[in-house]
Design a protein around this motif. Structure first.
Motif: not given
Length: 207
Positions: A84-100
């Motif tokens: 779950m820790v790995g999933v959340m870190v990847t999710s933060i990275g993806f969701h910060a990247f996509y709109p920018n």
């Protein structure tokens, strides 16, 4: 885009089999993970605070590095909590990247050139997916899930570092940072919402 979507595609293709075969989680736990990993996306307003101290290219670079770190954390996981820790870190990275990524594309081009650049970025994303698939096909049977995550995570991190070194403070800074909603785009907003809903119904419940 190449690095980010390479890492994300690797995660997407390996996640379910890794979760079941290595961690041994159940269907309801996968549903819970897919729900929790959307929290960074729902809290998208936190990007506004990053924009106060970082330019967009730096946010993209950090996001890519974060996703790579999340992949490595996935490879190290032996329990549901650790995964779950790995999933959340990847999710933060993806969701910060996509709109920018779209914001940077708009800043770098004129109105006439933007559609071509956005199309090219989507093409790069598709190429990254193919590259991730080839990596998995060639390596998974030989080195296992964990090492594939390590390789993909390392390559993704290198991509983020390269992006930072080439951009950083050289990137243009957006002057208007507030959200703009226009009534004439209502259909686009609805379709975007439905597309996200469809994807999660399919990728979570169908599996």
């Amino acid at each position: 885009n190449l690095a980010l979507f390479f890492g994300f595609s690797t995660w997407q293709q390996l996640f379910n089999n890794f979760a079941v075969e290595t961690i041994g989680i159940q269907a309801n736990q996968i549903g819970l993970i897919q729900s929790l990993r959307e929290i960074p996306g729902l809290l998208g307003f936190w990007l506004a605070f990053l924009a106060l101290v970082l330019v967009e290219v730096e946010v993209l670079s950090i996001s890519t590095v974060l996703l790579g770190i999340g992949l490595i954390a996935m490879g190290m996981a032996h329990t549901w909590t650790q995964m779950m820790v790995g999933v959340m870190v990847t999710s933060i990275g993806f969701h910060a990247f996509y709109p920018n990524a779209s914001a940077v594309a708009l800043m770098m081009t004129s109105a006439e050139e933007t559609p071509r650049l956005l199309g090219s970025l989507r093409m790069l994303g598709a190429a990254s997916t193919i590259a991730a698939t080839v990596l998995i096909v060639l390596l998974l049977g030989r080195i296992g899930y964990a090492n594939v995550f390590y390789v993909a995570g390392g390559l993704t991190i290198l991509g983020g570092i390269f992006s930072w070194s080439r951009g950083g403070r050289k990137g243009q800074v957006m002057k208007r940072r507030h959200i703009i909603l226009r009534r004439r785009y209502w259909l686009y907003y609805i379709l975007t919402f439905l597309m996200g809903s469809r994807r999660h119904i399919f990728t979570t419940f169908a599996i």
